[in-house]
Write a protein that holds these residues in place. Structure first.
Motif, short mmCIF file in Angstrom:
data_model
loop_
_atom_site.label_atom_id
_atom_site.label_comp_id
_atom_site.label_asym_id
_atom_site.label_seq_id
_atom_site.Cartn_x
_atom_site.Cartn_y
_atom_site.Cartn_z
N GLY A 1 0.81 -1.21 0.00
CA GLY A 1 0.00 0.00 0.00
C GLY A 1 0.84 1.26 0.00
N TYR A 2 1.92 1.23 0.78
CA TYR A 2 2.82 2.39 0.84
C TYR A 2 3.44 2.66 -0.53
N THR B 1 1.13 12.38 3.18
CA THR B 1 2.37 11.71 2.81
C THR B 1 2.30 10.24 3.19
N PRO B 2 2.57 9.34 2.25
CA PRO B 2 2.55 7.90 2.60
C PRO B 2 3.58 7.59 3.69
N SER C 1 -1.96 15.40 -3.19
CA SER C 1 -2.53 15.38 -1.84
C SER C 1 -1.47 15.74 -0.82
N HIS D 1 2.32 1.72 -3.45
CA HIS D 1 1.28 2.11 -4.40
C HIS D 1 0.95 3.60 -4.26
N GLN D 2 0.79 4.07 -3.02
CA GLN D 2 0.51 5.49 -2.80
C GLN D 2 1.67 6.37 -3.26
N THR D 3 2.89 5.93 -2.99
CA THR D 3 4.06 6.71 -3.40
C THR D 3 4.13 6.82 -4.92
N TRP D 4 3.85 5.72 -5.61
CA TRP D 4 3.88 5.73 -7.07
C TRP D 4 2.80 6.65 -7.64
N GLN D 5 1.62 6.64 -7.05
CA GLN D 5 0.55 7.52 -7.51
C GLN D 5 0.93 9.00 -7.33
N LEU D 6 1.53 9.34 -6.19
CA LEU D 6 1.94 10.72 -5.96
C LEU D 6 3.02 11.15 -6.96
#
Length: 250
Positions: A74-75, A96-97, A93, A77-82
Motif C-alpha cells: 500500500g505504501y 504523505t505515505p 494530496s 502504491h501510494q508513493t507511485w501515484q503521488l
C-alpha cells in the motif's frame, strides 16, 4: 601509445655511448611472480558471486520478503501515484505515505540476513583459498601483498567490509539506497584507475591483490616480505640488463 624505437629515444642518461640505442624499459608488475587478474575476469567473477548470493538470499529470505511486500505494498502504491501526479502537474494530496513500523523492521531484518549470507559466502572462501566460486570459475585468486599464504579471517573481513557495510545505508529509504549503491559502485570501479596493481579500495584496506592462477608460483612457494616481482621488457637482443628485477611495484 607505442614506445619509440630504441634509436629514436631522446635524452638518454649522461655517459651513454653516442649512436647506441638506449633500451626502452616497460615494467609489468607480477605480484609473487604471477600475472595480475584482468579487469574482465574480475568483473565476471563478481557478477557470478552476486548471482549466487542473490539466489541464496531469495531462498533463505523468501518468506520474509513476501511478508514485507504484503505489509508495504500500500505504501509503495501510494508513493507511485503521488509521483505520477507530480510528473503530470496534477494536484498532489498533502497526505504523505508512511511506512508501517512492521514494514520498517522487516526491511532491516531482510537486509541484515542478506549481509549475513554474503559474509558467510565470501569471507571463509577468501580467508582460506583466496577464491570464491566466481573467482574459481574465472581462474583468479586473492593473495596478500606480503605473501601468497592464506590471508586469514581478519583480513578477509576487512576486505569485505567496504562492499558489504553500505547495505546498512539501504535501510534509510530511497536516498540511502542511492548513496549506498554509489559507494559500492565507486569501490567496484576503483581498480580501473588504481595502477599499476589494479587494487580496489577493498584490496587497499586488506593489503591484497588479485592475480591469475596458473601463471607463476601460485602458492607453491610462498614469499614472505616481497610484495611483487616486475618483468622488465626492453629492446630485443639485449645483454641481460633488462632481466626481471625484484621488489617492483608496491
Amino acid at each position: 601509445m607505442q614506445p619509440p624505437p630504441n634509436d629514436q629515444i631522446e635524452n638518454p642518461p649522461p655517459g651513454w655511448p653516442a649512436g647506441v640505442g638506449y633500451p626502452y624499459v616497460v615494467v609489468v608488475p607480477r605480484p609473487h611472480g604471477m600475472a595480475l587478474a584482468s579487469l574482465g575476469r574480475r568483473l565476471a567473477a563478481r557478477l557470478i558471486d552476486i548471482a549466487a548470493v542473490a539466489l541464496l538470499s531469495a531462498i533463505l529470505t523468501g518468506y520474509l520478503v513476501y511478508q514485507w511486500w504484503q505489509e508495504t505494498s500500500g505504501y509503495w502504491h501510494q508513493t507511485w501515484q503521488l509521483m505520477q501526479a507530480a510528473f503530470k502537474g496534477a494536484s498532489v494530496s498533502n497526505v504523505t505515505p508512511t511506512m508501517t513500523s512492521r514494514g520498517n523492521w522487516l526491511s532491516v531484518a531482510i537486509l541484515l540476513l542478506v549481509m549475513g549470507i554474503w559474509l558467510v559466502y565470501e569471507v571463509p572462501n577468501i580467508a582460506s583459498s583466496g577464491q570464491t566460486p566466481g573467482k574459481r570459475l574465472m581462474g583468479i585468486r586473492v593473495v596478500g601483498l606480503d605473501a601468497t599464504t592464506p590471508i586469514g579471517v581478519r583480513r578477509a573481513i576487512r576486505r569485505w567490509m567496504p562492499l558489504g557495510l553500505p547495505l546498512l545505508v539501504w535501510t534509510c529509504g530511497p536516498l540511502g539506497f542511492l548513496f549506498g549503491g554509489v559507494l559500492q559502485l565507486i569501490n567496484c570501479l576503483s581498480p580501473t584507475i588504481n595502477r599499476p596493481l589494479r587494487l580496489a579500495l577493498h584490496d587497499r584496506r586488506a593489503f591484497t591483490v588479485v592475480v591469475q592462477t596458473g601463471t607463476g608460483s601460485d602458492g607453491d612457494h610462498p614469499e614472505s616480505g616481497s610484495m611483487a616481482h616486475s618483468t622488465a621488457v626492453g629492446a630485443p637482443g639485449g645483454d641481460g640488463r633488462n632481466d626481471t628485477p625484484h621488489g617492483g611495484a608496491r
